[in-house]
Design an enzyme around this catalytic site. Structure first.
Site: not given
Ligand code: F6P
Length: 737
Positions: A343, A346, A350, A375, A426, A466, A550-551, A557, A602, A623, A689
Site C-alpha cells: 500500500l 509503506r 525507501f 505517472r 504499489t 509524503k 582516517r587514522h 604518511n 595507526r 588498508e 584508512h
C-alpha cells in the site's frame, strides 16, 4: 668474473654460465642462504661460518658467525653480499656449546662462492671428531638477486619485529573506563568551542541531498531520455564485461525473439576469436583460461562503460556468483526484477533506494524504476484521490499504461545488459502482477518484495513525509487538505489490495522499526536473492550517526610510504587527542556507541585516548594490501615497476597489486562491515584508512564504483553520515589544518 647470480644454487651446482655483468650493474644484491642439515642429534655442537671479507672478515674461529636453528636437523645463516664482493671464501665449523673444547673445522679446502654459485663438489661438510667419528652435514646454498626495495622491506620487517608494536596484544574487543575528569591533552581547550566551528562543506553528492524526494532519483522514461529531455542521474557502473556468445539474440519487450546485434567484442576476441574465461586477478595480469565448451564466456577487461551484455564490475564472491547464477543458469535468470508490492506509505521507495545503492556498490548493475515518476511525467502531478479509484476505468487504464511503460523500459535496459531492476509501484492487485509476470516471461526472473506495515505511528509518519516531500502535493498549499486527499487515496488502494501469495516472494512484515518483525520468503534461491534477503533482514530506519575518519597522520604518511604498520607522527598524535575530545562531545548524549578500528597500529593508536566505549578491531578495515609495493613511495613504484604503475593509473578500481589487493577486493571484504553498519542501532566511529574509507563512503554517498579510488578522504577530517527515514545525510568536520 663469477657465474649466473640470479639462479638458485645448492651444494651440487658446478660452475654455470658466465656472468655478463656484475651484480651491481644488474641492479641488485646477492641474498645468500647457507644451510647445514644433520639428522644425528648433536645439540651441543653449533654450526658456524667463518672466513674472508666480507663475510666475517677474519679466519679467526672466535669471530665465526653462528647459524640459526631452523628445525631440529637444519641450521641456517643468511646474509646479503655487499656490492663488489662477489667472491666469498669461507668454511663451516662446529662450536661446542660449553666453549671449553676447541672448535671443529670442516675437512677439505676453503669453500668459494662466486656470484652466488658454490665452486667445486661441496654437497657435504665433513667434521672429524676427537674419537675419529666423522660427522656429516648436508650443505644447501641458495642465492637470489634481490632489489634494494625488497631488501628495504625485509629490513623494515626485521625492525618491526625487533621493536614490538606499541599496540600488540590488544584483544579484538576492548572497553575502557569513562575518564574521571577532563582530558590531560593540551588540545582540549581548542575543542571547547562548538563542534559546528569545525564543519566544512561536504562534496555535493546524493548523501547530502537527503531532502530530495527519493523517487525523483529513479530512472527517467526512455521516451524522454531518447528525446534528449532527461539525462541519467547515475553513471553506468558496468566495468567488467562478459560477452555472451549467443548474444545476437535478444528478446523484445513483448517476448518475441529478435535478431539484433548487441554485445561488444574486445580486441582480443576480434583478433583470435578466443572463447575463454579470464580468471579474476585484477587488472595487473589477467590470465586466460581456455574453455573447451563452445558456450563459454569471455571477460573483457574494458574501461569503457558503453558495453552491453555485461556482468558486474566485481571481484571474488560477486564475480563467482555472477558466473554461476547469471551466466550459466536459465536465460531469464540472468536478469532479476524485484517488483515491490504494498500500500502507499509503506516505505517501498525507501527500500528500493537502499537496495539499489547496496547492489550497485557490490558491483551489480542495478536500476530503480519508479512508476509514480512515470505517472507524474505523463499525467501531471496534481491527480486527486479519484484518479486512484479501482472503479475509475480511465484512471485504471492510465495507471496500467505507465506501469507497462516502466516495465518495458526495464526489460529493454536488461536486454542491454542491466542486471537487477527494482520496479517500484504499489502493484497491489493480482491482475497488475499478472500483467508484469507476462511481460517478464523469457526476459527476467521476478521476485515480489512486499512491505507490510501494521504500526500506525510509522504509517502516519510516512504519510506526513509524503505530503511534505512528494511532488504530488507540491502545489497543494494546505497541508491538511493534502493529508485528507492522501488518506482517501490510501483507502482506494486498501479496497482492492491483494497480498502476494504467488510466485517467488519476500514479505517484510513490520520490519521498519528494526525490532522484531517478520520476513517470509517463498521460492527464493540463488546468490543474489540470498544476499538481498540477508540485507533486508539487517536494515532498519532507526536514525543514528556513523563517524568515518582516517587514522592520525602516520610516520609512513610523512615519508610518503604506502601501507606498512607505522606509528603516528607528532601531528598524528595531536589529531588522536583532538578526535577523542570530539567523540566525547559529539556522543555525549548517546547511551552507547562503539569504536571500530583496523588491526593496524595507526588506527588502534588513534582510537586509544577515546574512553568509555567498546573498541572493536576488524581485519576487514585494514588498508588496501599493496602486496610487493607495501612500504614503497609512489615515486619508487613509478621508477622501479613502471608497468605496475601504469596499469594502476589506467584502472585503479580493478588493478590488483602483485600479491596484494585491488579496490574491488577491498569492497568485497567490506560487505560484512556494511551489513553490520546497517544493523547497528547505536552510533559507530570507524577509524580506518584511505582506500577502505573511500569504499565505505561510496556506499553511503551512492557513488559509482569507478569513482571510488579517486574519492577524497583527507586526513584529520571526520565524515559524519546520518542514516534515517529521509535517507542519508552527510556532514564533515575538519579538526586540523
Ligand atoms: O598513503 C596512505 C594510504 O593509506 C596507503 O597506505 C594506501 O596504499 C593508499 O593510501 C591508498 O590510496 P591509493 O589507492 O590512492 O594509492
Amino acid at each position: 668474473m663469477g657465474t649466473g647470480a640470479s639462479r638458485n644454487a645448492d651444494g651440487g651446482l658446478h660452475g654455470g654460465e658466465e656472468r655478463e655483468e656484475s651484480l651491481d650493474q644488474a641492479g641488485g644484491q646477492l641474498y645468500v642462504s647457507l644451510k647445514m642439515e644433520n639428522y644425528k642429534k648433536k645439540g651441543d655442537l653449533i654450526p658456524h661460518v667463518y672466513g674472508s671479507v666480507p663475510l666475517v672478515g677474519s679466519w679467526d674461529s672466535s669471530k665465526a658467525l653462528s647459524m640459526e636453528r631452523e628445525s631440529t636437523s637444519m641450521w641456517e645463516l643468511s646474509f646479503v653480499v655487499p656490492p663488489n664482493h662477489e667472491t666469498l671464501d669461507f668454511k663451516f665449523l662446529l662450536k661446542p656449546q660449553n666453549g671449553y673444547t676447541p672448535c671443529i673445522v670442516e675437512e677439505g679446502p676453503n669453500r668459494q662462492l662466486i656470484g652466488g654459485t658454490l665452486q667445486g663438489d661441496a654437497r657435504l661438510a665433513l667434521f672429524k671428531l676427537d674419537n675419529e667419528e666423522v660427522l656429516e652435514y648436508r650443505v644447501l646454498i641458495k642465492a637470489d638477486r634481490v632489489s634494494p626495495f625488497d631488501l628495504a622491506a625485509s629490513w623494515r620487517a626485521f625492525q618491526d619485529n625487533l621493536r614490538p608494536s606499541t599496540v600488540r596484544g590488544i584483544p579484538d574487543v576492548s572497553i575502557n573506563a569513562v575518564p574521571e575528569t577532563g582530558h590531560e591533552n593540551g588540545s582540549s581547550a581548542s575543542l571547547e568551542l562548538d563542534l559546528e566551528h569545525y564543519v566544512v562543506p561536504a562534496p555535493p553528492t546524493s548523501a547530502n541531498s537527503g531532502l530530495v524526494y527519493a523517487a525523483n532519483l529513479a530512472e527517467n522514461p526512455r521516451s524522454l531520455t531518447f528525446a534528449g529531455g532527461c539525462c541519467d542521474r547515475t553513471a553506468t557502473i558496468m566495468e567488467m564485461e562478459v560477452a555472451i556468445p549467443d548474444s545476437s539474440k535478444v528478446y523484445s519487450g513483448s517476448g518475441t525473439v529478435e535478431s539484433k546485434s548487441v554485445g561488444t567484442f574486445s580486441p582480443l576476441q576480434k583478433q583470435d576469436n578466443h572463447r575463454g574465461l579470464f580468471v579474476d586477478r585484477g587488472v595487473g595480469s589477467p590470465r586466460m583460461v581456455k574453455s573447451s565448451r563452445s558456450a563459454a564466456f569471455s571477460f573483457e577487461l574494458k574501461l569503457g562503460s558503453q558495453n552491453k551484455n555485461s556482468m558486474p564490475a566485481a571481484a571474488g564472491a560477486v564475480a563467482a556468483a555472477a558466473i554461476a547464477d547469471q551466466m550459466l543458469g536459465p536465460k531469464e535468470d540472468r536478469h532479476l526484477a524485484l517488483v515491490l508490492v504494498g500500500l502507499p506509505a509503506r516505505g517501498k521507495t525507501f527500500t528500493a533506494v537502499k537496495l539499489t545503492r547496496y547492489l550497485r556498490w557490490l558491483g551489480h548493475d542495478t536500476k530503480h524504476f519508479n512508476v509514480g515518476k512515470y505517472r507524474r511525467l505523463k499525467h501531471g502531478t496534481n491527480q486527486s484521490a479519484d484518479f486512484f479509484r479501482a472503479d475509475n476505468p480511465e484512471g485504471m487504464e492510465a495507471r496500467n499504461e505507465v506501469a507497462a511503460l516502466a516495465m518495458d523500459d526495464m526489460i529493454a535496459w536488461m536486454q542491454e545488459g542491466g542486471q537487477v531492476g527494482i520496479f517500484d509501484a504499489t502493484n497491489s492487485s493480482r491482475s497488475r502482477r499478472n500483467m508484469l509476470m507476462k511481460m517478464a516471461e523469457g526476459n527476467c526472473k521476478i521476485i515480489f518484495l512486499e512491505t507490510i506495515c501494521n504500526d500506525e505511528r510509522i504509517i502516519e509518519r510516512n504519510i506526513r513525509l509524503k505530503i511534505q516531500q512528494s511532488p504530488d502535493y507540491a502545489e497543494e498549499p494546505d497541508f491538511e487538505a493534502g493529508l485528507r486527499d492522501f488518506i482517501t487515496r490510501l483507502a482506494n488502494y486498501e479496497k482492492v489490495y491483494e497480498p502476494v501469495d504467488e510466485g517467488s516472494y519476500i514479505k517484510m512484515i513490520d520490519m521498519a522499526s528494526g525490532h522484531g518483525g517478520q520476513i517470509q520468503v517463498n521460492n527464493i534461491s540463488g546468490y543474489l536473492p540470498g544476499r538481498i534477503v540477508f540485507f533486508l533482514v539487517n536494515t532498519h530506519l532507526t536514525p543514528r550517526p556513523i563517524l568515518l575518519t582516517r587514522h592520525g597522520e602516520s610516520r609512513d604518511n610523512v615519508r610518503g610510504r604506502i601501507g606498512g604498520d607505522s606509528v603516528l607522527s607528532d601531528t598524528g598524535e595531536i589529531y588522536m587527542k583532538k578526535l577523542a575530545n570530539f567523540v566525547e562531545k559529539r556522543l555525549k548524549n548517546e547511551r552507547t556507541a562503539s569504536i571500530w578500528t583496523s588491526t593496524l597500529q595507526r588506527t588502534i593508536l588513534t582510537a586509544s585516548p577515546i574512553v568509555g566505549f567498546p573498541k572493536i578491531q576488524w581485519r576487514a578495515l585494514d588498508e588496501i594490501n599493496a602486496g610487493v609495493c607495501d612500504g614503497m613511495t609512489y615515486e619508487e613504484i613509478k621508477k622501479n615497476m613502471p608497468e605496475e604503475y601504469e596499469s594502476r593509473k589506467k584502472d585503479k578500481l580493478r588493478y590488483r597489486y602483485p600479491r596484494g589487493e585491488s579496490y574491488l577486493d577491498v569492497i568485497q571484504r567490506l560487505e560484512p562491515v556494511i551489513i553490520e553498519l546497517e544493523r547497528q542501532r547505536a552510533p559507530v566511529v570507524v577509524i580506518s584508512h584511505q582506500a577502505v574509507l573511500r569504499a565505505l563512503y561510496a556506499y553511503f554517498a551512492d557513488r559509482p564504483l569507478k569513482e571510488i579510488p579517486h574519492i577524497e578522504v583527507p586526513l584529520h577530517t571526520i565524515i559524519e553520515i546520518k542514516m534515517g527515514v529521509t535517507g542519508v545525510q552527510e556532514k564533515r568536520y575538519k579538526l586540523m589544518d
